[in-house]
Design a protein around this motif. Structure first.
Motif, PDB file in Angstrom:
ATOM      1  N   THR A  20      40.239  46.015  -5.096  1.00 14.17           N
ATOM      2  CA  THR A  20      41.711  45.188  -5.463  1.00 14.17           C
ATOM      3  C   THR A  20      41.465  43.847  -4.677  1.00 14.17           C
ATOM      4  O   THR A  20      40.516  43.453  -4.265  1.00 14.17           O
ATOM      5  CB  THR A  20      42.251  46.080  -4.434  1.00 14.17           C
ATOM      6  OG1 THR A  20      42.401  45.862  -3.108  1.00 14.17           O
ATOM      7  CG2 THR A  20      42.731  47.417  -4.813  1.00 14.17           C
ATOM      8  N   PHE A  45      49.543  38.534 -10.807  1.00 16.93           N
ATOM      9  CA  PHE A  45      48.907  39.323  -9.945  1.00 16.93           C
ATOM     10  C   PHE A  45      49.379  39.667  -8.366  1.00 16.93           C
ATOM     11  O   PHE A  45      49.712  39.388  -8.023  1.00 16.93           O
ATOM     12  CB  PHE A  45      47.078  39.705 -10.466  1.00 16.93           C
ATOM     13  CG  PHE A  45      46.459  38.232  -9.663  1.00 16.93           C
ATOM     14  CD1 PHE A  45      46.717  38.022  -7.692  1.00 16.93           C
ATOM     15  CD2 PHE A  45      45.948  37.663 -10.129  1.00 16.93           C
ATOM     16  CE1 PHE A  45      45.737  36.956  -7.464  1.00 16.93           C
ATOM     17  CE2 PHE A  45      45.049  36.178  -9.195  1.00 16.93           C
ATOM     18  CZ  PHE A  45      45.683  35.904  -8.413  1.00 16.93           C
ATOM     19  N   THR A  46      49.013  40.957  -7.858  1.00 20.96           N
ATOM     20  CA  THR A  46      49.425  40.980  -6.643  1.00 20.96           C
ATOM     21  C   THR A  46      48.703  41.784  -5.736  1.00 20.96           C
ATOM     22  O   THR A  46      47.750  42.197  -6.872  1.00 20.96           O
ATOM     23  CB  THR A  46      50.556  42.317  -6.449  1.00 20.96           C
ATOM     24  OG1 THR A  46      49.704  43.230  -7.161  1.00 20.96           O
ATOM     25  CG2 THR A  46      51.646  41.811  -7.623  1.00 20.96           C
ATOM     26  N   LYS A  48      47.524  44.558  -4.824  1.00 20.57           N
ATOM     27  CA  LYS A  48      47.164  46.134  -5.034  1.00 20.57           C
ATOM     28  C   LYS A  48      46.708  46.485  -6.724  1.00 20.57           C
ATOM     29  O   LYS A  48      45.785  46.918  -7.137  1.00 20.57           O
ATOM     30  CB  LYS A  48      48.105  46.291  -5.157  1.00 20.57           C
ATOM     31  CG  LYS A  48      49.081  46.749  -4.054  1.00 20.57           C
ATOM     32  CD  LYS A  48      49.883  48.089  -3.799  1.00 20.57           C
ATOM     33  CE  LYS A  48      50.646  47.636  -2.752  1.00 20.57           C
ATOM     34  NZ  LYS A  48      52.130  49.014  -2.512  1.00 20.57           N
ATOM     35  N   ASP A  49      46.504  44.622  -7.143  1.00 22.34           N
ATOM     36  CA  ASP A  49      46.217  44.626  -8.385  1.00 22.34           C
ATOM     37  C   ASP A  49      43.783  44.606  -8.107  1.00 22.34           C
ATOM     38  O   ASP A  49      43.470  44.298  -7.546  1.00 22.34           O
ATOM     39  CB  ASP A  49      46.298  43.567  -9.801  1.00 22.34           C
ATOM     40  CG  ASP A  49      47.743  44.069 -10.214  1.00 22.34           C
ATOM     41  OD1 ASP A  49      48.147  44.473 -10.396  1.00 22.34           O
ATOM     42  OD2 ASP A  49      48.868  42.585  -9.984  1.00 22.34           O
ATOM     43  N   LYS A  50      43.650  46.198  -9.448  1.00 24.43           N
ATOM     44  CA  LYS A  50      42.195  45.974  -9.268  1.00 24.43           C
ATOM     45  C   LYS A  50      41.676  44.327  -9.743  1.00 24.43           C
ATOM     46  O   LYS A  50      42.471  43.878 -10.891  1.00 24.43           O
ATOM     47  CB  LYS A  50      41.973  46.668 -10.485  1.00 24.43           C
ATOM     48  CG  LYS A  50      42.400  48.346  -8.856  1.00 24.43           C
ATOM     49  CD  LYS A  50      41.705  49.410 -10.238  1.00 24.43           C
ATOM     50  CE  LYS A  50      42.455  50.429  -9.577  1.00 24.43           C
ATOM     51  NZ  LYS A  50      43.649  50.850  -8.864  1.00 24.43           N
ATOM     52  N   ASN A  53      40.306  44.207 -13.616  1.00 23.51           N
ATOM     53  CA  ASN A  53      41.682  44.808 -14.389  1.00 23.51           C
ATOM     54  C   ASN A  53      42.081  42.834 -15.035  1.00 23.51           C
ATOM     55  O   ASN A  53      42.849  42.962 -16.001  1.00 23.51           O
ATOM     56  CB  ASN A  53      42.524  45.068 -13.821  1.00 23.51           C
ATOM     57  CG  ASN A  53      42.185  46.553 -14.207  1.00 23.51           C
ATOM     58  OD1 ASN A  53      41.727  47.229 -14.768  1.00 23.51           O
ATOM     59  ND2 ASN A  53      43.569  46.775 -13.186  1.00 23.51           N
ATOM     60  N   LEU A  54      41.686  41.575 -13.915  1.00 27.89           N
ATOM     61  CA  LEU A  54      41.858  40.735 -14.265  1.00 27.89           C
ATOM     62  C   LEU A  54      40.790  39.306 -15.184  1.00 27.89           C
ATOM     63  O   LEU A  54      39.949  39.432 -15.381  1.00 27.89           O
ATOM     64  CB  LEU A  54      41.873  39.881 -12.853  1.00 27.89           C
ATOM     65  CG  LEU A  54      42.545  40.761 -11.476  1.00 27.89           C
ATOM     66  CD1 LEU A  54      42.396  40.000 -10.488  1.00 27.89           C
ATOM     67  CD2 LEU A  54      44.407  40.186 -11.735  1.00 27.89           C
ATOM     68  N   GLN A  58      41.129  34.031 -13.654  1.00 25.17           N
ATOM     69  CA  GLN A  58      41.308  34.619 -12.558  1.00 25.17           C
ATOM     70  C   GLN A  58      40.990  34.908 -11.211  1.00 25.17           C
ATOM     71  O   GLN A  58      41.088  34.440 -10.196  1.00 25.17           O
ATOM     72  CB  GLN A  58      43.019  35.987 -12.893  1.00 25.17           C
ATOM     73  CG  GLN A  58      44.534  35.604 -13.471  1.00 25.17           C
ATOM     74  CD  GLN A  58      44.369  36.642 -13.915  1.00 25.17           C
ATOM     75  OE1 GLN A  58      44.094  37.635 -14.746  1.00 25.17           O
ATOM     76  NE2 GLN A  58      45.672  36.892 -14.610  1.00 25.17           N
TER      77      GLN A  58
END
Length: 145
Positions: A20, A45-46, A48-50, A53-54, A58
């Motif tokens: 994350t 994004f935060t 907790k985002d994986k 997936n970015l 980013q």
């Protein structure tokens, strides 16, 4: 100078236990540095985002913020970033180095020539055939000491 490494994750880790944003920053950055919280203002994004997936840009900005949290002198590249996305990354770097910092951008195009305080172009002194031999390993370069 510290090179801002691109984010890499093994196939099995990406499948079973993906990294994350928060865990990446905890491992690679000084989380008390203001640049770490600034990255969440720039991108949407935060923690907790994986990371898988970015977008590439980013991930690059997260990597840059991790390096900037430890030093103000970096080396980075724009590999994998689209023409529309690299402006955010470039602005992040410019903001961080404007007071007592330095950045070396490794890039093969001269598009950013006017955005640099100093632009250095590398000129190859070998022809295409000699470069091809070096790449395929049939010719070895001498060691420099």
């Amino acid at each position: 100078m510290t090179f801002a490494e691109p984010f890499a994750e093994s196939f099995f880790r990406r499948i079973f236990y993906p990294v994350t944003v928060g865990s990446y920053l905890k491992k690679n950055a000084d989380v008390n540095n203001p640049i770490v919280s600034k990255i969440f203002e720039i991108d949407t994004f935060t923690k907790k985002d994986k990371m898988k997936n970015l977008e590439t840009s980013q991930k690059k900005r997260i990597s840059l913020s991790a390096v900037f949290s430890r030093t103000k002198n970096i080396v980075f590249d724009m590999r994998g970033e689209g023409a529309l996305q690299f402006t955010k990354t470039l602005e992040l770097v410019k903001d961080e180095i404007k007071s007592e910092g330095a950045a070396i951008l490794i890039d093969w195009v001269a598009d950013l020539r006017n955005d640099c305080s100093k632009f250095i172009a590398i000129e190859w002194l070998l022809d295409d055939e000699e470069l091809r031999k070096i790449r395929n390993g049939s010719v070895k370069l001498s060691q420099m000491y």
